[in-house]
Structure formats: structure tokens, C-alpha cells
Design a protein around this motif. Structure first.
Motif, PDB file in Angstrom:
ATOM      1  N   ASP A   4      26.481  -2.801 -46.770  1.00 48.46           N
ATOM      2  CA  ASP A   4      25.040  -2.531 -46.821  1.00 48.46           C
ATOM      3  C   ASP A   4      24.259  -3.821 -47.037  1.00 48.46           C
ATOM      4  OD1 ASP A   4      25.399   0.162 -46.426  1.00 48.46           O
ATOM      5  OD2 ASP A   4      25.256   0.709 -48.543  1.00 48.46           O
ATOM      6  N   ALA A   5      24.818  -4.726 -47.844  1.00 51.75           N
ATOM      7  CA  ALA A   5      24.143  -5.997 -48.105  1.00 51.75           C
ATOM      8  C   ALA A   5      24.014  -6.820 -46.836  1.00 51.75           C
ATOM      9  CB  ALA A   5      24.900  -6.782 -49.171  1.00 51.75           C
ATOM     10  N   GLU A   6      25.086  -6.914 -46.053  1.00 49.47           N
ATOM     11  CA  GLU A   6      25.048  -7.693 -44.820  1.00 49.47           C
ATOM     12  C   GLU A   6      24.061  -7.098 -43.813  1.00 49.47           C
ATOM     13  OE1 GLU A   6      26.226 -10.624 -44.070  1.00 49.47           O
ATOM     14  OE2 GLU A   6      27.136 -10.809 -46.051  1.00 49.47           O
ATOM     15  N   LYS A   7      23.958  -5.785 -43.799  1.00 49.14           N
ATOM     16  CA  LYS A   7      22.995  -5.131 -42.912  1.00 49.14           C
ATOM     17  C   LYS A   7      21.569  -5.504 -43.318  1.00 49.14           C
ATOM     18  CE  LYS A   7      21.563  -0.589 -41.178  1.00 49.14           C
ATOM     19  NZ  LYS A   7      21.762   0.886 -41.262  1.00 49.14           N
ATOM     20  N   LEU A   8      21.303  -5.521 -44.626  1.00 47.89           N
ATOM     21  CA  LEU A   8      19.965  -5.863 -45.122  1.00 47.89           C
ATOM     22  C   LEU A   8      19.639  -7.336 -44.874  1.00 47.89           C
ATOM     23  CD1 LEU A   8      19.946  -3.853 -48.483  1.00 47.89           C
ATOM     24  CD2 LEU A   8      18.639  -3.348 -46.406  1.00 47.89           C
ATOM     25  N   ILE A   9      20.669  -8.196 -44.897  1.00 50.90           N
ATOM     26  CA  ILE A   9      20.467  -9.620 -44.588  1.00 50.90           C
ATOM     27  C   ILE A   9      20.096  -9.776 -43.109  1.00 50.90           C
ATOM     28  CG2 ILE A   9      21.613 -11.852 -44.342  1.00 50.90           C
ATOM     29  CD1 ILE A   9      23.201 -11.163 -46.895  1.00 50.90           C
ATOM     30  N   GLU A  10      20.821  -9.059 -42.225  1.00 57.45           N
ATOM     31  CA  GLU A  10      20.533  -9.108 -40.786  1.00 57.45           C
ATOM     32  C   GLU A  10      19.115  -8.631 -40.496  1.00 57.45           C
ATOM     33  OE1 GLU A  10      23.374  -7.007 -38.456  1.00 57.45           O
ATOM     34  OE2 GLU A  10      25.097  -8.066 -39.307  1.00 57.45           O
ATOM     35  N   GLU A  11      18.669  -7.635 -41.228  1.00 56.96           N
ATOM     36  CA  GLU A  11      17.338  -7.062 -41.009  1.00 56.96           C
ATOM     37  C   GLU A  11      16.235  -7.905 -41.650  1.00 56.96           C
ATOM     38  OE1 GLU A  11      17.768  -3.190 -42.680  1.00 56.96           O
ATOM     39  OE2 GLU A  11      18.864  -2.368 -40.950  1.00 56.96           O
ATOM     40  N   GLY A  12      16.620  -8.915 -42.432  1.00 62.12           N
ATOM     41  CA  GLY A  12      15.636  -9.758 -43.086  1.00 62.12           C
ATOM     42  C   GLY A  12      15.086  -9.178 -44.373  1.00 62.12           C
ATOM     43  N   VAL A  13      15.650  -8.053 -44.824  1.00 65.37           N
ATOM     44  CA  VAL A  13      15.198  -7.436 -46.078  1.00 65.37           C
ATOM     45  C   VAL A  13      15.658  -8.283 -47.265  1.00 65.37           C
ATOM     46  CG1 VAL A  13      15.345  -5.389 -47.558  1.00 65.37           C
ATOM     47  CG2 VAL A  13      15.184  -5.130 -45.067  1.00 65.37           C
ATOM     48  N   ILE A  14      16.924  -8.723 -47.221  1.00 71.85           N
ATOM     49  CA  ILE A  14      17.434  -9.685 -48.197  1.00 71.85           C
ATOM     50  C   ILE A  14      17.261 -11.066 -47.580  1.00 71.85           C
ATOM     51  CG2 ILE A  14      19.470 -10.531 -49.439  1.00 71.85           C
ATOM     52  CD1 ILE A  14      20.534  -7.695 -49.489  1.00 71.85           C
ATOM     53  N   SER A  15      16.544 -11.953 -48.258  1.00 72.63           N
ATOM     54  CA  SER A  15      16.234 -13.260 -47.671  1.00 72.63           C
ATOM     55  C   SER A  15      16.196 -14.337 -48.740  1.00 72.63           C
ATOM     56  CB  SER A  15      14.886 -13.204 -46.939  1.00 72.63           C
ATOM     57  OG  SER A  15      13.839 -12.855 -47.838  1.00 72.63           O
ATOM     58  N   GLY A  16      15.991 -15.592 -48.300  1.00 69.81           N
ATOM     59  CA  GLY A  16      15.816 -16.720 -49.214  1.00 69.81           C
ATOM     60  C   GLY A  16      16.977 -16.893 -50.174  1.00 69.81           C
ATOM     61  N   GLY A  17      16.668 -17.177 -51.440  1.00 79.62           N
ATOM     62  CA  GLY A  17      17.684 -17.443 -52.443  1.00 79.62           C
ATOM     63  C   GLY A  17      18.539 -16.239 -52.793  1.00 79.62           C
ATOM     64  N   MET A  18      18.096 -15.030 -52.404  1.00 82.06           N
ATOM     65  CA  MET A  18      18.899 -13.840 -52.686  1.00 82.06           C
ATOM     66  C   MET A  18      20.130 -13.776 -51.785  1.00 82.06           C
ATOM     67  SD  MET A  18      19.226 -11.262 -54.696  1.00 82.06           S
ATOM     68  CE  MET A  18      17.630 -11.020 -55.486  1.00 82.06           C
ATOM     69  N   ILE A  19      20.089 -14.455 -50.633  1.00 81.74           N
ATOM     70  CA  ILE A  19      21.234 -14.426 -49.712  1.00 81.74           C
ATOM     71  C   ILE A  19      22.484 -15.037 -50.350  1.00 81.74           C
ATOM     72  CG2 ILE A  19      22.162 -15.255 -47.508  1.00 81.74           C
ATOM     73  CD1 ILE A  19      19.323 -15.044 -46.365  1.00 81.74           C
ATOM     74  N   PRO A  20      22.441 -16.314 -50.833  1.00 85.51           N
ATOM     75  CA  PRO A  20      23.650 -16.852 -51.477  1.00 85.51           C
ATOM     76  C   PRO A  20      24.019 -16.094 -52.743  1.00 85.51           C
ATOM     77  CG  PRO A  20      21.796 -18.363 -51.747  1.00 85.51           C
ATOM     78  CD  PRO A  20      21.371 -17.333 -50.748  1.00 85.51           C
ATOM     79  N   LYS A  21      23.010 -15.572 -53.467  1.00 85.45           N
ATOM     80  CA  LYS A  21      23.292 -14.816 -54.692  1.00 85.45           C
ATOM     81  C   LYS A  21      24.155 -13.600 -54.379  1.00 85.45           C
ATOM     82  CE  LYS A  21      19.696 -14.270 -57.344  1.00 85.45           C
ATOM     83  NZ  LYS A  21      19.875 -15.187 -58.476  1.00 85.45           N
ATOM     84  N   VAL A  22      23.749 -12.839 -53.359  1.00 81.71           N
ATOM     85  CA  VAL A  22      24.468 -11.620 -52.990  1.00 81.71           C
ATOM     86  C   VAL A  22      25.831 -11.934 -52.375  1.00 81.71           C
ATOM     87  CG1 VAL A  22      24.434  -9.681 -51.364  1.00 81.71           C
ATOM     88  CG2 VAL A  22      22.413 -10.188 -52.735  1.00 81.71           C
ATOM     89  N   ARG A  23      25.868 -12.889 -51.450  1.00 84.69           N
ATOM     90  CA  ARG A  23      27.129 -13.203 -50.776  1.00 84.69           C
ATOM     91  C   ARG A  23      28.162 -13.783 -51.728  1.00 84.69           C
ATOM     92  NH1 ARG A  23      24.752 -15.420 -44.970  1.00 84.69           N
ATOM     93  NH2 ARG A  23      24.925 -13.428 -43.879  1.00 84.69           N
ATOM     94  N   GLU A  24      27.748 -14.683 -52.598  1.00 79.25           N
ATOM     95  CA  GLU A  24      28.692 -15.266 -53.559  1.00 79.25           C
ATOM     96  C   GLU A  24      29.192 -14.203 -54.523  1.00 79.25           C
ATOM     97  OE1 GLU A  24      30.115 -18.167 -53.587  1.00 79.25           O
ATOM     98  OE2 GLU A  24      29.005 -18.798 -51.800  1.00 79.25           O
ATOM     99  N   SER A  25      28.332 -13.241 -54.832  1.00 75.47           N
ATOM    100  CA  SER A  25      28.744 -12.164 -55.729  1.00 75.47           C
ATOM    101  C   SER A  25      29.867 -11.340 -55.116  1.00 75.47           C
ATOM    102  CB  SER A  25      27.543 -11.270 -56.060  1.00 75.47           C
ATOM    103  OG  SER A  25      26.570 -11.973 -56.808  1.00 75.47           O
ATOM    104  N   PHE A  26      29.715 -10.975 -53.847  1.00 76.44           N
ATOM    105  CA  PHE A  26      30.767 -10.182 -53.202  1.00 76.44           C
ATOM    106  C   PHE A  26      32.039 -10.996 -53.002  1.00 76.44           C
ATOM    107  CE2 PHE A  26      27.288  -7.269 -51.835  1.00 76.44           C
ATOM    108  CZ  PHE A  26      27.824  -6.133 -52.415  1.00 76.44           C
ATOM    109  N   LYS A  27      31.890 -12.293 -52.757  1.00 76.66           N
ATOM    110  CA  LYS A  27      33.067 -13.151 -52.653  1.00 76.66           C
ATOM    111  C   LYS A  27      33.840 -13.120 -53.976  1.00 76.66           C
ATOM    112  CE  LYS A  27      32.435 -17.140 -50.683  1.00 76.66           C
ATOM    113  NZ  LYS A  27      32.055 -18.578 -50.505  1.00 76.66           N
ATOM    114  N   SER A  28      33.104 -13.122 -55.085  1.00 77.42           N
ATOM    115  CA  SER A  28      33.729 -13.088 -56.407  1.00 77.42           C
ATOM    116  C   SER A  28      34.427 -11.755 -56.655  1.00 77.42           C
ATOM    117  CB  SER A  28      32.675 -13.334 -57.489  1.00 77.42           C
ATOM    118  OG  SER A  28      32.077 -14.595 -57.334  1.00 77.42           O
ATOM    119  N   ILE A  29      33.820 -10.682 -56.185  1.00 74.29           N
ATOM    120  CA  ILE A  29      34.431  -9.365 -56.349  1.00 74.29           C
ATOM    121  C   ILE A  29      35.747  -9.294 -55.583  1.00 74.29           C
ATOM    122  CG2 ILE A  29      34.177  -6.916 -55.746  1.00 74.29           C
ATOM    123  CD1 ILE A  29      31.165  -7.266 -56.434  1.00 74.29           C
TER     124      ILE A  29
END
Length: 263
Positions: free
Chosen positions: A205-230
Motif C-alpha cells: 500500500d505504501a508503494e502504491k501511495l508513493i507512485e500516486e504522489g500521496v506519499i512524497s518528499g522526506g516521507m518517502i525515505p522514512k517509509v521505505r527505510e522502515s519497511f526495509k528494517s521490518i
């Protein structure tokens, strides 16, 4: 003991009243049986100081393009001003706190971050020497960590590198196998298209929101790094805005979620 890594960023780091409230809340955690490490950013402070260099800050996918001149200012701001301010406030709240950066003891060892665009002195963490934090915990200290890190330049000489604070915090949390990893800023959580906080978020769901531009800017590395950690062992990650000390303590205790939990 419960191992807790807390990353603080956004305007929370420069809002004196909110910051004092945050420090007061963190100060309670050791007595609650928590070993705490605080990792901080300081983007707004950095931008203010960079303006003195007459250089316009540039970001690509939420990451700061870092020239040698900007690197000096970033290190002075994060490892100097912001780090010592947080340490000082924790000490004033009766907490045995000590400040360090990723350079100290090679806490974070990095190489140049590769990508389509050259980001300059932006590093990618390759190794975390977490025993430094574990030894500080064993001695009763609360570490406050700046994300400025250590790595070789093009000649092989070790220099300071800029690392995104969310990334540094994620890497530290994974290396410590933290029981809880909380990212606190002025953003209340990950937002949907209607600007409502998403209580729980999956990676797809996060990647879909990034593609749609809903998640943007500094929230992109925050979200992606979080899932990488999980994927590397953390059970869940909490992205929350600062509300008040009571809500933060309830978030740590699992009594209430007022932000976004990534699983």
C-alpha cells in the motif's frame, strides 16, 4: 530491559515547548525499564545555517544533495548544536545522557550512496558497530546520536558523510534488534489522499501511495527505510507526530496508537 530507539526530527527539534515536553517524556523511560537511544535529525536548523553560505538546499527523493561546503555546515549543526542541545536538556531532566555521532568509534560505517543523480557526500550505511551503544547502555547512559557518519572518500581516506537520520535510526534499531522503534516529528503519521492518518500501513500500500504522489518528499525515505528494517527483523515501526508526553508514553507501552504503525 526493553530496547527502544527513538528518532526525533522535523520542527519538533526547534519548537522549544514541544521539545521540552519530548525530553521530559523520554526521561521517564529508563525508570520504566527501557534502554533508550535517541537519534536526531535537524533539517530546519541545517537549512537556516546553509542560508549563510548563500547555497540553496536541494533535495532528491527527500535526500539532501551535499556539497563539501554544505557538509561542513551539516556536521556542525547536527553533531554540534542539535546534539549537545538534546544532551543538555536530558541532563537537566536528571538523565545520564551522552552525545555522539556516527563518526565516533565508527558507529556508522558508510560508502557513497549510488543513484541516478550524484548526491555528493551522502553515505549509505554498510556497518553498524552497535556495541558502542550496548556498552553505553550497560554503563547506564542514554546515547543521543547524530547521523553524521564515517567512510572513505575517493582516495580511501576516512571522512564525514551525511546520512539521512531516518536511515541511520533504522540501521541502529535493526543492529540492536530494538523491541520498539518510534519516529517522532511534526508530521502526525503517514497520510492518505484525504489527509487522514493511516493507522496501519503495509509495504504494498505504501508503494502504491508513493507512485500516486500521496506519499512524497522526506516521507518517502522514512517509509521505505522502515519497511526495509521490518524485512530485516523489526516487528513494527511507529511513525507519530508529537502530541503530548502522556500520548507518547502510551504509544511506547502499546496502550494507544495515534500515528501510523508499519508492519
Amino acid at each position: 530491559m526493553k530496547k527502544v530507539v527513538v528518532k526525533i526530527g522535523g520542527s519538533l527539534a526547534i519548537d522549544e515547548a514541544k521539545l521540552a515536553d519530548f525530553v521530559a517524556a523520554v526521561s521517564k523511560l529508563p525508570a520504566m525499564g527501557c534502554q533508550v537511544a535517541v537519534v536526531h535529525g535537524g533539517g530546519k536548523d541545517i537549512n537556516e545555517n546553509i542560508s549563510l553560505l548563500r547555497e540553496q538546499p536541494t533535495f532528491i527523493d527527500g535526500l539532501r544533495v551535499t556539497t563539501p561546503g554544505i557538509m561542513k555546515m551539516v556536521e556542525m549543526t547536527l553533531s554540534g548544536h542539535v546534539n549537545k542541545k538534546l544532551v543538555r536538556m536530558l541532563l537537566n531532566n536528571g538523565v545520564n545522557s551522552i552525545g555522539l555521532s556516527g563518526v565516533d568509534g565508527k558507529l556508522f560505517e558508510v560508502v557513497k550512496k549510488q543513484g541516478k543523480v550524484d548526491l555528493g557526500l551522502v553515505g549509505e550505511v554498510k556497518k553498524v558497530n552497535q556495541k558502542i551503544v550496548e556498552d553505553l547502555w550497560a554503563a547506564g547512559w542514554v546515547p543521543v546520536v547524530s547521523p553524521i557518519s564515517y567512510g572513505p572518500d575517493e582516495t580511501g581516506v576516512g571522512v564525514s558523510w551525511n546520512v539521512n537520520a531516518d536511515t541511520a535510526a533504522s540501521e541502529l534499531a535493526v543492529a540492536l534488534q530494538a523491541d520498539q522503534f518510534v519516529l517522532v516529528s511534526d508530521v502526525p503519521g503517514v497520510m492518505d489522499g484525504e489527509r487522514n492518518v493511516i493507522p496501519e500501513l503495509s509495504e504494498s500500500d505504501a508503494e502504491k501511495l508513493i507512485e500516486e504522489g500521496v506519499i512524497s518528499g522526506g516521507m518517502i525515505p522514512k517509509v521505505r527505510e522502515s519497511f526495509k528494517s521490518i524485512r530485516r527483523g523489526l516487528k513494527s515501526i511507529h511513525i507519530v507526530g508529537w502530541k503530548d508526553a502522556e500520548s507518547f508514553i502510551k504509544q511506547i507501552n502499546g496502550e494507544h496508537n495515534y500515528g501510523t504503525i508499519q508492519r
